[in-house]
Design a protein around this motif. Sequence first.
Motif, short mmCIF file in Angstrom:
data_model
loop_
_atom_site.label_atom_id
_atom_site.label_comp_id
_atom_site.label_asym_id
_atom_site.label_seq_id
_atom_site.Cartn_x
_atom_site.Cartn_y
_atom_site.Cartn_z
N ASP A 40 0.83 -1.20 0.00
CA ASP A 40 0.00 0.00 0.00
C ASP A 40 0.87 1.25 0.00
N ASP A 41 1.95 1.24 0.78
CA ASP A 41 2.87 2.38 0.79
C ASP A 41 3.50 2.59 -0.58
N TYR A 42 3.81 1.50 -1.26
CA TYR A 42 4.39 1.60 -2.59
C TYR A 42 3.39 2.23 -3.56
N ASP A 43 2.14 1.77 -3.52
CA ASP A 43 1.12 2.32 -4.40
C ASP A 43 0.85 3.79 -4.10
N LYS A 44 0.88 4.16 -2.84
CA LYS A 44 0.66 5.55 -2.44
C LYS A 44 1.79 6.43 -2.98
N ALA A 45 3.02 5.97 -2.84
CA ALA A 45 4.16 6.73 -3.35
C ALA A 45 4.15 6.79 -4.88
N ALA A 46 3.76 5.69 -5.51
CA ALA A 46 3.66 5.67 -6.98
C ALA A 46 2.58 6.65 -7.46
N ALA A 47 1.49 6.76 -6.72
CA ALA A 47 0.42 7.70 -7.07
C ALA A 47 0.92 9.14 -6.95
N GLU A 48 1.65 9.43 -5.90
CA GLU A 48 2.18 10.78 -5.74
C GLU A 48 3.18 11.10 -6.85
N GLU A 49 4.00 10.13 -7.21
CA GLU A 49 4.94 10.33 -8.31
C GLU A 49 4.19 10.60 -9.61
N TRP A 50 3.14 9.81 -9.87
CA TRP A 50 2.37 9.97 -11.10
C TRP A 50 1.77 11.37 -11.18
N VAL A 51 1.19 11.84 -10.08
CA VAL A 51 0.55 13.15 -10.05
C VAL A 51 1.58 14.25 -10.28
N CYS A 52 2.71 14.19 -9.58
CA CYS A 52 3.74 15.22 -9.74
C CYS A 52 4.30 15.22 -11.16
N HIS A 53 4.50 14.04 -11.71
CA HIS A 53 5.02 13.94 -13.06
C HIS A 53 4.01 14.50 -14.07
N GLN A 77 -10.44 12.18 -15.15
CA GLN A 77 -10.07 10.99 -15.90
C GLN A 77 -10.67 9.74 -15.27
N ASP A 78 -10.96 8.75 -16.11
CA ASP A 78 -11.52 7.50 -15.62
C ASP A 78 -10.47 6.57 -15.07
N GLU A 79 -9.31 6.51 -15.73
CA GLU A 79 -8.26 5.62 -15.27
C GLU A 79 -6.91 6.28 -15.43
N TYR A 80 -5.96 5.80 -14.65
CA TYR A 80 -4.61 6.34 -14.64
C TYR A 80 -3.65 5.19 -14.94
N GLN A 81 -2.86 5.36 -15.99
CA GLN A 81 -1.96 4.30 -16.43
C GLN A 81 -0.62 4.39 -15.68
N ALA A 82 -0.20 3.27 -15.12
CA ALA A 82 1.10 3.18 -14.45
C ALA A 82 1.54 1.73 -14.47
N THR A 83 2.84 1.52 -14.51
CA THR A 83 3.37 0.16 -14.49
C THR A 83 4.03 -0.11 -13.14
N GLY A 84 4.03 -1.36 -12.77
CA GLY A 84 4.72 -1.76 -11.55
C GLY A 84 3.94 -1.58 -10.27
N ILE A 85 2.68 -1.20 -10.36
CA ILE A 85 1.89 -1.03 -9.15
C ILE A 85 1.29 -2.38 -8.74
N PHE A 91 -4.31 2.16 -6.36
CA PHE A 91 -3.51 3.19 -7.00
C PHE A 91 -4.41 4.33 -7.47
N THR A 92 -5.53 4.01 -8.11
CA THR A 92 -6.47 5.03 -8.57
C THR A 92 -7.00 5.85 -7.41
N HIS A 94 -5.52 6.41 -4.54
CA HIS A 94 -4.44 7.27 -4.04
C HIS A 94 -4.17 8.44 -4.99
N VAL A 95 -4.26 8.21 -6.29
CA VAL A 95 -4.07 9.30 -7.25
C VAL A 95 -5.15 10.36 -7.04
N ARG A 96 -6.39 9.93 -6.93
CA ARG A 96 -7.48 10.89 -6.72
C ARG A 96 -7.32 11.65 -5.40
N THR A 97 -6.84 10.97 -4.37
CA THR A 97 -6.60 11.62 -3.08
C THR A 97 -5.53 12.70 -3.23
N GLN A 98 -4.45 12.37 -3.91
CA GLN A 98 -3.38 13.35 -4.14
C GLN A 98 -3.89 14.54 -4.95
#
Length: 119
Positions: A40-53, A77-85, A91-92, A94-98
């Motif tokens: 969960d921590d990994y997905d949360k950090a990946a979501a924050e990275e996705w948003v900042c990027h 957006q309906d979905e957010y594309q990321a690899t390795g999650i 992940f979705t 966490h992205v919306r939360t960020q």
Amino acid sequence: MSDPSKPWDAALVRKWLARRLAAAKLDQAAADRAGYTAQDDYDKAAAEEWVCHALQATDCADEQAMFAARLKELIGQDEYQATGINDDERFTRHVRTQLRKLAKMTKANEGFDKTLRYQ
């Protein structure tokens, strides 16, 4: 949108995004080393990275209205594309939360001066 006594500082917003992106990468590495229990921590950090990027990729930080419009577009957006999650739904979420957190910060024009790694 914000208090007129405090002008929008695009450089500060870009600096905040860059620092949060770096912190998110470090958090992902730490969660990856921790293993299964930190998925969960990994997905949360990946979501924050996705948003900042996503926000750094465009020049939307120049004006507060443009930044808010980009956030609204991303939230829609309906979905957010990321690899390795580990879990797409988590992940979705966490992205919306960020994105909502950033939308509140943008509307109030505050919080971008907090550039420490842990927030």
